[in-house]
Every structure is written in C-alpha cells, then in structure tokens.
Design a protein around this motif. Structure first.
Motif, PDB file in Angstrom:
ATOM      1  N   ALA A 146      -5.063  17.926   9.237  1.00 53.32           N
ATOM      2  CA  ALA A 146      -3.801  17.166   9.165  1.00 53.32           C
ATOM      3  C   ALA A 146      -4.034  15.723   9.622  1.00 53.32           C
ATOM      4  N   LEU A 147      -4.834  15.574  10.684  1.00 50.71           N
ATOM      5  CA  LEU A 147      -5.134  14.237  11.206  1.00 50.71           C
ATOM      6  C   LEU A 147      -5.877  13.386  10.176  1.00 50.71           C
ATOM      7  N   GLU A 148      -6.810  14.009   9.505  1.00 48.98           N
ATOM      8  CA  GLU A 148      -7.615  13.269   8.531  1.00 48.98           C
ATOM      9  C   GLU A 148      -6.727  12.742   7.393  1.00 48.98           C
ATOM     10  N   ILE A 149      -5.839  13.600   6.919  1.00 43.54           N
ATOM     11  CA  ILE A 149      -4.947  13.170   5.820  1.00 43.54           C
ATOM     12  C   ILE A 149      -4.014  12.062   6.311  1.00 43.54           C
ATOM     13  N   ALA A 150      -3.416  12.278   7.500  1.00 47.38           N
ATOM     14  CA  ALA A 150      -2.448  11.290   8.002  1.00 47.38           C
ATOM     15  C   ALA A 150      -3.122   9.936   8.221  1.00 47.38           C
ATOM     16  N   TYR A 151      -4.241   9.924   8.939  1.00 45.81           N
ATOM     17  CA  TYR A 151      -4.895   8.640   9.219  1.00 45.81           C
ATOM     18  C   TYR A 151      -5.469   8.007   7.955  1.00 45.81           C
ATOM     19  N   GLY A 152      -5.905   8.832   6.988  1.00 45.92           N
ATOM     20  CA  GLY A 152      -6.377   8.293   5.706  1.00 45.92           C
ATOM     21  C   GLY A 152      -5.262   7.494   5.032  1.00 45.92           C
ATOM     22  N   SER A 153      -4.052   8.026   5.106  1.00 51.15           N
ATOM     23  CA  SER A 153      -2.915   7.343   4.473  1.00 51.15           C
ATOM     24  C   SER A 153      -2.465   6.140   5.279  1.00 51.15           C
ATOM     25  N   VAL A 154      -2.474   6.277   6.610  1.00 50.63           N
ATOM     26  CA  VAL A 154      -2.078   5.153   7.470  1.00 50.63           C
ATOM     27  C   VAL A 154      -2.951   3.935   7.146  1.00 50.63           C
ATOM     28  N   GLY A 155      -4.252   4.193   6.918  1.00 48.46           N
ATOM     29  CA  GLY A 155      -5.193   3.111   6.634  1.00 48.46           C
ATOM     30  C   GLY A 155      -4.898   2.378   5.326  1.00 48.46           C
ATOM     31  N   GLY A 183       0.789  -1.230   0.000  1.00 46.14           N
ATOM     32  CA  GLY A 183       0.000   0.000   0.000  1.00 46.14           C
ATOM     33  C   GLY A 183       0.821   1.278   0.000  1.00 46.14           C
ATOM     34  N   LEU A 184       2.158   1.159   0.081  1.00 44.24           N
ATOM     35  CA  LEU A 184       2.991   2.371   0.121  1.00 44.24           C
ATOM     36  C   LEU A 184       2.758   3.239  -1.117  1.00 44.24           C
ATOM     37  N   ASP A 185       2.536   2.572  -2.258  1.00 43.44           N
ATOM     38  CA  ASP A 185       2.360   3.324  -3.512  1.00 43.44           C
ATOM     39  C   ASP A 185       0.978   3.973  -3.611  1.00 43.44           C
ATOM     40  N   GLN A 186       0.075   3.599  -2.687  1.00 42.75           N
ATOM     41  CA  GLN A 186      -1.264   4.217  -2.740  1.00 42.75           C
ATOM     42  C   GLN A 186      -1.349   5.534  -1.977  1.00 42.75           C
ATOM     43  N   VAL A 187      -0.312   5.809  -1.166  1.00 40.94           N
ATOM     44  CA  VAL A 187      -0.318   7.056  -0.383  1.00 40.94           C
ATOM     45  C   VAL A 187      -0.116   8.224  -1.344  1.00 40.94           C
ATOM     46  N   GLN A 188      -1.041   9.172  -1.271  1.00 39.76           N
ATOM     47  CA  GLN A 188      -1.018  10.278  -2.238  1.00 39.76           C
ATOM     48  C   GLN A 188      -0.166  11.441  -1.750  1.00 39.76           C
TER      49      GLN A 188
END
Ligand code: AMP
Ligand code: GLY
Length: 433
Positions: free
Chosen positions: A399-408, A357-362
């Motif tokens: 910032a939290l929304e973006i970070a946790y969206g990517s963590v997921g 999933g690393l490549d899915q992080v925008q």
C-alpha cells in the motif's frame, strides 16, 4: 425510492464520504456544501456558510434531500441536529450526528471527562478550573509530575491542548488560557495526567442503543518525519493499526465503546452518528485521550476505503434505529493515506499554485482533495493540507509503495509531505507478525 444526500464540509474527509456514498445504488442526487473540486467529481457543490443553519435548511428544501451528513464538528456542537428536529418542515430529513447534548463529548473536555468518570471509562486523572480558581489550579499543577497536560474546555480549532515539561511554564500557560488565550474555549481548563504510550483512533457508529465498530486507524499528527515539529490536523494515516490486535480491541470495546453507548443511553442523550475516540495504548491497556463526534481527517481517507458495506444503506439503518441488524464487512487489506501539504503548513502558507500531475495518478491510488480550488488555469492550491493520496494493498509495504509512487507524480510550488507514514507500525507489525 432513492435518497438525496447533502454532505456538509470541504476537506479530504468530505471527499472520501462523497466517493463512498456515490457507490451506493440507493443514492439519488448527491450534494456537497461547500465542497471542493474533489467532491465535485461525485456531487454537486453548493455554496454555504456552515454556521448558517437557515441557509442549510433552504438547501435541504430546495434540493429535496432527506439526509445530511455533517463532516466537521462545529455544526454539531452548535446544535444542527436539534435545529432540524425542532423544525416541522425538516422532519423528513435525517442528520447524521449527535444532538447538541451528545456533541458536548467533543465540545467540552470537562463534560467528556466527567462523562467518562460517571461511566467508569478509563481516562487520565484530571481536575478542571475556571479563572476564579487560578491559584487552586497552580497548586494542583504542583501536585502533578511533568509533563503537564492543559486542555481548553471548548473547541479551539485543534490548538487547545498544550503539553509542557516545565512547571513555571505550565502555570503561565494555565493563566494565559484562563485569561482568554483561546477566547471562550478557555473559560475552563482541564489539567490532566500525562499518558505515555502509542495513540490510535477508534471509530464506531451508534444509534444510541447499539454500535458497530468501523476500521481503526493511526494518524500522524506532527509535521515532520519521525513525529517531530508542530502539531497539524494530520499528515497521513494507516488502517488497520497492527499493534491493535484482537486482545487490545476487545479491551477497547468492553472498557470504552460499550460503556460509552450505555452511558449515552442512561443519560437520555440522543446520538445517531459517528464517534471517534482518540485512545492511548498504555502497556496494553486503552485510555481515552479525547472523544470526537465525527469522523477524522485524514483517518476517513483510510477507514472508508476498507469498509465494504454500502455506507448509505448503513446510514439509512442508523436513521431508522435498526443499526443492530447491520453486519459490517471490513476488507483485510491495508490502507494508507499520505497528505500533501503546502510549504509552511501548519503556519502561514501561500495559495494559488497550479497542481500538476493529478491526471497521471493511476487506478490503484485515490486522490482526495482537501485544500484545492478550481480556477481558469486548472486546479490550484487553496489551503495548508492540499490533497490526501490513498492506496490499499495486501500488505502495508505494498500500500505504501502505491501511495508514495502516486504522491511523487503530483507537483506544485512548495509541495511538502512526510516520507515516513506507516514506517513505525510496519516495523512493529513485522515484529508482531
Ligand atoms: P487532543 O486535541 O485532545 O487530540 O490532544 C492533542 C494531542 O495531545 C493528542 O493527540 C495526544 O497526542 C496529546 N495528548 C492529549 N492528552 C494527553 C495526555 N493526557 N497524555 C499524553 N498526551 C496527550
Ligand atoms: N485527524 C484528527 C482529527 O480529525 O481530529
């Protein structure tokens, strides 16, 4: 002329330093030793044993680097700055960090406490004891009220601080520490008053004469949500810290930062590097919990994304003793980082699991690598703290929304992260705001 730089270390902090330095037009070649698959995106990784200064010297000469940025504390506490300054072949190369004398601020809790007392820097009251003084130590403990704070004097891989509420347990712990529980690090033990309040991390850069404050941050040290469970290296961080308003930061600067720099100068201690002060906000007054002579991890992953200056330009000024001429520009945005760890951390973990999933992080989020390794099948886990996912935004919530969206989006067997990074300060920030 462009500057070739070597970064020492292999965690998320070093990846963030590499990411930031790579943005500088003043940079020539960037190297990281030993580095990780994340630093390899910006730098050439070189293998090295960080305790072997001769090997580091060979790398500096072979790759013609004129600056070394030291990530972790050990090489500084062991005297890498003095090693470089005493070697004529290395006279062209500036090492970012304090001399061995300055590194004692982190390398010896007893030195740090007496330094603070000498310079009237607020910190918890304390006394220190050696093995010959066990009985005096126990008598001293009896005069204190719980909880009891015991600190091994030397470096103990972040495990040397023990806080206990029972007097008998504290006395037993004192004995165990002085009798070698943490090896030589416990030859001397500091017993200090317990400070209650909210902690924050304050960073500055100094050339020993002047200083510049970097963005502050709050680290989440415990493994579990709601600050529960075992202590870790840090499970996430936010910057800025909403409760550290201007009034509070003015006190920090006047009572802690300025006297620290003046104290170093007065004692003739050579220090050209970062200082990271762990501070307790006790009812609006700052007290020093500890000094570190480096940047923090994962704090760096939120501090550097908010720094607008060219980091290399800043470090070049530092090397020339011209820090006073620099103006630091900090983004008003919030930055947050969430550490993704392996199940079992901070105790034993399994390694070698494929990270997907690393490549899915925008674009909006940055993934800093900590404990990862590149093998034939891809990037796999290779440590307790695996990745730190950073995002910035105009509000902490964004910032939290973006970070946790990517963590997921990131998956591997046994993936673990805290779900509540930033929640506490967001509530306080909202109340303040
Ligand atoms: P250190 O290794 O010095 O960072 O200490 C680890 C943690 O112990 C700190 O981050 C604090 O949360 C806590 N701690 C250290 N000293 C004190 C103290 N005097 N009072 C309360 N908590 C402390
Ligand atoms: N996050 C705490 C440290 O770097 O020591």
């Amino acid at each position: 002329m462009k500057t070739n730089v070597l970064i020492l270390g292999s965690g998320g902090r070093e990846h963030a330093i590499a990411w930031k330095l790579k943005q500088s037009p003043l940079l020539g070649q960037l190297y990281c030793a030993p580095g990780n698959p994340g630093t390899a995106l910006h730098a050439v990784n070189l293998s090295v044993d960080l305790s072997d200064f001769e090997e580091i010297k060979r790398l500096v000469l072979k790759y013609d680097t004129s600056m070394v940025v030291v990530g972790p504390e050990e090489p500084l506490v062991r005297g890498i700055v003095d090693y470089f300054s005493m070697d004529k072949e290395l006279s062209h190369c500036f090492v970012v960090g304090p001399s061995q004398a300055g590194a004692q601020l982190e390398g010896s809790k007893d030195f740090a406490k007496s330094f603070m007392n000498r310079h009237h820097i607020p910190t918890a009251a304390y006394r220190s004891f050696t093995v010959e003084q066990i009985n005096e130590g126990i008598t001293f403990l009896k005069t204190m009220s719980p909880p009891y704070v015991l600190k091994a004097d030397g470096l103990a891989a972040g495990k040397g601080v023990v806080i206990l509420s029972d007097l008998n347990e504290a006395a037993q712990e004192l004995r165990a520490m002085l009798e070698g529980k943490f090896g030589a690090a416990g030859n001397r033990v500091v017993i200090e008053e317990y400070l209650s309040g909210i902690e924050l991390s304050v960073f500055f850069i100094t050339d020993g004469k002047s200083y510049k404050l970097l963005p502050n941050a709050k680290d989440y040290k415990r493994i579990g949500d709601g600050d529960t469970g075992l202590n870790t290296g840090g499970m996430g961080a936010v910057s800025p810290v909403p409760f550290a308003d201007q009034t509070f930061m003015k006190k920090v600067e006047e009572r802690i930062v300025a006297p620290t720099v003046a104290g170093l100068q007065k004692e003739g201690i050579d220090y050209k590097g970062f200082v990271f002060v762990g501070i307790m906000n006790c009812c609006g007054d700052p007290y020093v919990i500890e000094y570190n002579v480096r940047l923090g991890d994962p704090e760096t992953e939120v501090v550097l994304p908010r720094l607008k200056n060219d980091l290399l330009a800043l470090l070049l000024s530092l090397s020339q003793g011209k820090l006073a001429l620099e103006e630091l520009v900090v983004s008003p945005e919030y930055a947050i980082t969430v550490v993704i760890a392996s199940e079992g951390y901070p105790q034993t973990v399994q390694k070698g699991y494929l990270i997907e999933g690393l490549d899915q992080v925008q674009g909006d989020a940055i993934v800093f690598h900590a404990g990862t390794k590149c093998v034939d099948k891809g990037i796999v886990t290779s440590g307790g703290r695996v990745l730190a996912v950073t995002a910035t935004g105009p509000s902490l919530a964004q910032a939290l929304e973006i970070a946790y969206g990517s963590v997921g989006l990131i998956r591997f067997k046994g993936v673990y992260y805290r779900k509540d990074i930033g929640n506490d300060v967001m509530k306080k920030g909202e109340l303040n705001g």
